[in-house]
Write a protein that holds these residues in place. Sequence first.
Motif, mmCIF file in Angstrom:
data_model
loop_
_atom_site.group_PDB
_atom_site.id
_atom_site.type_symbol
_atom_site.label_atom_id
_atom_site.label_comp_id
_atom_site.label_asym_id
_atom_site.label_seq_id
_atom_site.Cartn_x
_atom_site.Cartn_y
_atom_site.Cartn_z
ATOM 1 N N UNK A 1558 7.051 -0.223 -5.596
ATOM 2 C CA UNK A 1558 7.634 -0.442 -4.272
ATOM 3 C C UNK A 1558 7.164 0.645 -3.309
ATOM 4 N N UNK A 1559 7.159 1.883 -3.786
ATOM 5 C CA UNK A 1559 6.660 2.991 -2.958
ATOM 6 C C UNK A 1559 5.194 2.752 -2.609
ATOM 7 N N UNK A 1560 4.431 2.300 -3.590
ATOM 8 C CA UNK A 1560 3.006 2.021 -3.368
ATOM 9 C C UNK A 1560 2.822 0.927 -2.319
ATOM 10 N N UNK A 1561 3.662 -0.087 -2.412
ATOM 11 C CA UNK A 1561 3.595 -1.191 -1.443
ATOM 12 C C UNK A 1561 3.847 -0.674 -0.033
ATOM 13 N N UNK A 1562 4.883 0.148 0.118
ATOM 14 C CA UNK A 1562 5.162 0.746 1.428
ATOM 15 C C UNK A 1562 3.982 1.605 1.885
ATOM 16 N N UNK A 1563 3.416 2.358 0.941
ATOM 17 C CA UNK A 1563 2.338 3.283 1.306
ATOM 18 C C UNK A 1563 1.136 2.556 1.874
ATOM 19 N N UNK A 1564 0.772 1.443 1.251
ATOM 20 C CA UNK A 1564 -0.425 0.736 1.711
ATOM 21 C C UNK A 1564 -0.192 0.053 3.048
#
Length: 1577
Positions: A1558-1564
Amino acid sequence: MLEGRDDLTDSHSVFTIDPEGSTDLDDALSLRRLQNGVVEVGVHIADVTIFVRKGDKIDDEARHRGTTFYPENGKRPYHMLPVPLSQNLCSLLPHRPRLALSLFFRFTLEGKLESQCLRKTVVKSRRQFTYGEVQDIILDRTKDKTLSEDIKTLFSIARKLRCSRLGEAMHALPTDANLSGKVDSDSVFGSPEAHYMVEEFMILSNQSVAETVCKTFEDCAMLRCQDAPSPEKVNLWMTRFPRIADIVIKLQNIKPNQHRQLNIENAPPAKHNVVICMQAWIWSFLEEQVRKGNFREAFKLIGSDELHPEQALALSEWIQFQENAEYRCLGDVQTQQEQSHFSLGISHYTHFTSPIRRYADLITHRLIHAVLDKQMAPYTTSDIVEICGQINDVSRRAKKYGKQCKILQHSYVLTDHPMMLNCFIEDVSDQSITFHIPGMNVLPQQCRDVAINLLNVSCQPKFTTDKDDDRPFNILTLAWQKRLYSDTGYASSIGDHSDIRIDPHQNTTFQQYSRWTDILKSLIMGKNEMLKSTISAHADFLEADQMRSFVPACTLTVPDVSSEVKEGVITRHFCEFSMSFNHAQIVSVLFGSESQKGVLLPYPQLLELTNNVKFCLQHVQDPVKYLATYATRAVHSAHYRSIDEYLKTWMPLLRMENTTLAAREDSITINDLTVTLNEIDGSFILTKTFCDIRNIVCNAKSMSFLLYENENDKSKGQHEYVPCLDFLCIKCPYIDSNTAHKGTPGGKRIWLAHGQVDKIESRKGEILVHFKLHGTSPRRPALLQKRSTHVCSVEILTKSRDRAHALDHKQRDKCKHGRPRSVDLDLMDASSSRTQSIKWFGKENYANGYSDDESLSIAETECLFDDEELDTNAEEVEVGIKELEYQMIMHGAALSEKFIQRFDFKDRKTFYQTGLSIDTLHTLLRDQPKRFKVCSLQIESAHKSICILSKPEKNLRSIEISGRSKCGKYFSGDEVVVEILNHNHNTKEIPHFNKTLDHNFKAFGRVVGKLSSKRFQHIEHPVLLCELDDVDYYLMRPLDKTVPKIHVFNQNVKGKFQVETYQYNSKTKDLSLREVVNVNPSKKHYVFLVVYIRWDAIYPLGAVIKILRSDGDVSSALKILEIQYQVPTAYNKDTVEAVQIITSEKECLPRAMLEGRNDLTDSHSIFTIDPEGSTDLDDALSLRRLQNGVVEVGVHIADVTIFVRKGDKIDDEARHRGTTFYPENGKRPYHMLPVPLSENLCSLLPHRPRLALSLFFRFTLEGKLENHCLRKTVVKSRRQFTYGEIQDIILDRTKDETLSEDIKTIFSIARKLRCSRLGEAMHALPTDANLSGKVDSDSVFGSPEAHYMVEEFMILSNQSVAETVCKTFEDCAMLRCQDAPSPEKVNLWMTRFPRIADIVFKLQNIKPNQHRQLNIENAPPAKYNVVICMQAWIWSFLEEQVRKGNFREAFKLIGSDELHPEQALALSEWIQFQENAEYRCLGDVQTQQEQSHFSLGISHYTHFTSPIRRYADLITHRLIHAVLDKQMAPYTTSDIVEICSQINDVSRRAKKYGKQCKILQHSYVLTDHPMMLNCFF
């Protein structure tokens, strides 16, 4: 085979019409003349069903393929049916008898359809025609009289059919870009009448068959449907094209809405000064054809909407928002609108005429056979629905494949022959100009965009609004300052070079709107004389040159610009000019091709504004590729062994930097320059006078100056001068008269090349400039090779003088000292900053460039690149994981003892106490139970660890450990024995802790030994994911912070930033050195796989076996997360084989499986609710209405235990995995069970019988639960709903009435259950940051009622099952438990938030302690001046919603604690100190409190409703089976305790993995679109 068929082999003259070279001939025509002038048209379709029986191997293959894939570039197609069938037995080849289904249509002399019939036949084709041959027959262009009369009669009937169906739209003619220049007589544009004749009879046949099948089989007829477009989009389109909508020929008689029909007669009246733009060459061609009397060719161009800018753009936008046609089952659609085909305007339509190449047609053939044979339908509704879903997907892929093949075909033509194309401006923005290319609608937008930053504009783009009210488009104005010279002395007619406007419409002719509508009417009415009189010049219409005065963009403009002056000296070298860009404007663009992701795509290479102004897009976008070469050497160190090594390392980097700077500098363009071109080089001559007047400096320094800085050197030797080495962009126009074909602006071409000056010779009054062509420059076309000199436009890209001077110093250092001086870091900083991006370029990029020998002379080092092979030690690291490495990650490495003993630390120190033996530990536990405890080690950081007692005591649940040394050489999760150091309240050993231990005693201790390894169970040498330590390059820091740093082998490294990588040999079970890799610690794009070997000193010993590269994309980041959290991605081979056996045996449920189960497939209306796209459906609901208003709600859970037997291979794999891992970014999940089970046999897919365990709850009218029961069942889901669809039903926002009453009743009961369970907390609504901006109707915030409805019945089911299992199996029931939080933490929280605690919605009715309940009614009274802070936009939005009466939206925001600062912070802190929920065995817990679930407020709770994705639910299912079958429990207490421990660990990893995803999704999202967010302090 021939029985029951009409033999037409001799009686009917049958023939086929197909493209030349076709062999899969599935349709044919015939004609018979009957009495009274009646003619019978036969449409004969190959009968494939005789050879492809339903359910046989060929049919399975055909169904899987779905359609024939056509590469469309002359390559053989990939047939749906094998070649012996598709090109022989089933193909209607000439002179061979073939089986067919024949439709016979009888027409009167007037072309009216009298009757039709359908029969099984045997036919024999007399002739195989091409479209070109039929076209020649229709137009009387051939002496071949074979069947000519029949063909002409067929065409006459087809024309009437087409006129009846399309009306005026029958005159529309599609256009496809013919880049090859070859006339394709089989194309629609080449043979329109022949194509339309075939098309009309195929459409008539498909329509006729659809009507027949729909009348007989209402439940299972397969239709080809297309929904009408969205009214909102249609209305927007009508607003954007009010004047053009009615004159698009393709859209004639279309009804965009109920009150409007598009027709040229409805075109709005226009004044005489209203113009329409056209391509100039089109108008000239029309005039020429009309003058010659060739009206057919003229009408073809007139009817081609694609060739006329405004019509083309309107039609293109119309097509973009049309709904895709798809296959549907008649029994599965609700309304007449869903059954119809919008574009064809037909109520019932199917596919029947191409059974060799489409599976849908094969299905229709089988239905037709059933109709003719008067048999039952061979398919059910569910069968057709499933098939439709499958072939819709295949059809979309085939369409995309054909589209990409067409793009590839264009690309290969443009690779060898770049072309100037007239493009229409589709859209303008401050970022780019988007073009529409006639006949090339397949191109993606990236190929049609020209970024404004590639045009070197001198100021910000300016936007104005078009003054024409009927053109609601923005006008973009760009301005430039360019040095534009001419070798012939061309000068602009305007003396002042400032504020010049270029005429933007030089490729355009303007005609009166009324004149063009009259021309279109002449096409529709077929009146040649009307066309002739309208297009001829006369007084009724103004001519093109007169119409330009009505176009504001053309007024006060010039056709071209130049810095030259007619008289005097040039005083302003920079010519300032501007040009406007507007919708439908025609611009000439040179298109070539570029490789993108390994596939060629057409790309714009040059934008031509005028003869003098041409913008090369190539060298601006990628200067290094087209002007230099990418560097391939990595920078190893600051010390170099030789000059050559120094130069080979740094010169390519400096050249790259210099090239990039040169492309950004102001360039000099010399037009009309005579250039001599050879194969790999060329030259041109400039007079010194010409250069002096225009301030063009041909820089050259003598060798003496380079060596000794003697500026007074007067050496005259022309070969002793070293040139400045500027870059060149050469544009050579030429005419190719052989390719002046339809759809392009004629034969104008531009050869675009790049080069670099490598020699300058000074002659008397002249300067000879010699250059080398770059490796990326295309070969000269044959027309340019006929002679060597050509008039070109040469753009000189001057190098940065400061950097050129620095490079000269480097060369001088070499010549004077024979070795380089100390490295100049100022020179290297820019190049070094690029090394990260340089290393990712592939070999194809650095293989190009300037060719020649590799000797590094002073002159050549500036322009030549050495072709060094890529350094094996460079920073090239794989992203992929090989199978052996994956197995090592999951199961560790098996290292031999002999190998382990070979290595030892040089600085071995005694840091940890040696762990006691297991026997000694058991003795201590038995003799001193108060001092030594069995615990689970949980390392939180290097300074603190917590040891949780395996058997918690009344006043002791955990022991705290200070410092890593007291933990020993153990890992987090290990079962250890801990000595309590302050068991007598003696705190001297740990003075920094609180000494007041009498109240709420807190224990501190140390680990004295290990009983068992839980973290790396059965793994002696685990593989860990690490990053390089910031301080010590011998150390690797695991991403898992609970693992200490690892000392890695680095015995062969020479520099500080190098890492040894080792290769694992599975046979010898040892490691061998693979290579030494350079790493840059300042660039954190490396992750290391390190195998743990042994632990003897401060740090464990390990070896790097793999270096992973995080490229900054989602896939590589996810791969790292998968390794970090040990996500099982691949299934064990034994598991796969076991699943294959199951799926082969149990595709249909055997009768034995159904015994003892209640069959609910017909009696219950069952449905599932899941996020869109879900396939692992493990729960469903149903509702039955009983007597006295009682309703029965069924909760049906997939019964997985039948397919996953305890202890088999699949069960072992499922237990190891423990749960399904969800990446949460649209990527497919990693299922606990293999896909054939999780997404098929066990999944409650619609219209398929499935095994289930069903709970039935009976409720009264008031929503009171009367009773419940649990049964084994067989269920069949009627519908798979999404949460968004359920939400729409609950809120009455949809016309879909499917099960709507049942759903509303279930929601009503769920609402009462939720109110009873949560009280006021039922109004709380969780919020998740939606950074993408897309509305997710499946999220909790998007569909709260739908989610809560499902949630309540799942919780009720889990609670009910827990009570049942606990009553029967007190020793081995598995519970989901959560302890209450620590009273100290709760009291501290209450102290920190005394005013806010009671108003947090999520915490309503929670009891933080025995004497307190949180409730808004208990909120402390406050004075009027006590305030609470809120986000300003929230309050404004609330006011707005309340004012509009939209209370639901207002309540959603009010109930979202996360959106209100003080409530959000209080809730966040509350959540942080909650205990984690975990699985426990009922027989292993002591108190009632340990059995309960604090957050849910339930005494006994388990997991039962998700057996496909959680192993805990599978365990509960087996216990339930034992209860229902009255058998013994399948597990013991110790079994369940062990399983709980294992899946608790897996659950924690899965939770962390999902959180990181989820953090990765936000980051991208934030990478591409940084956002301003309101944050709470």
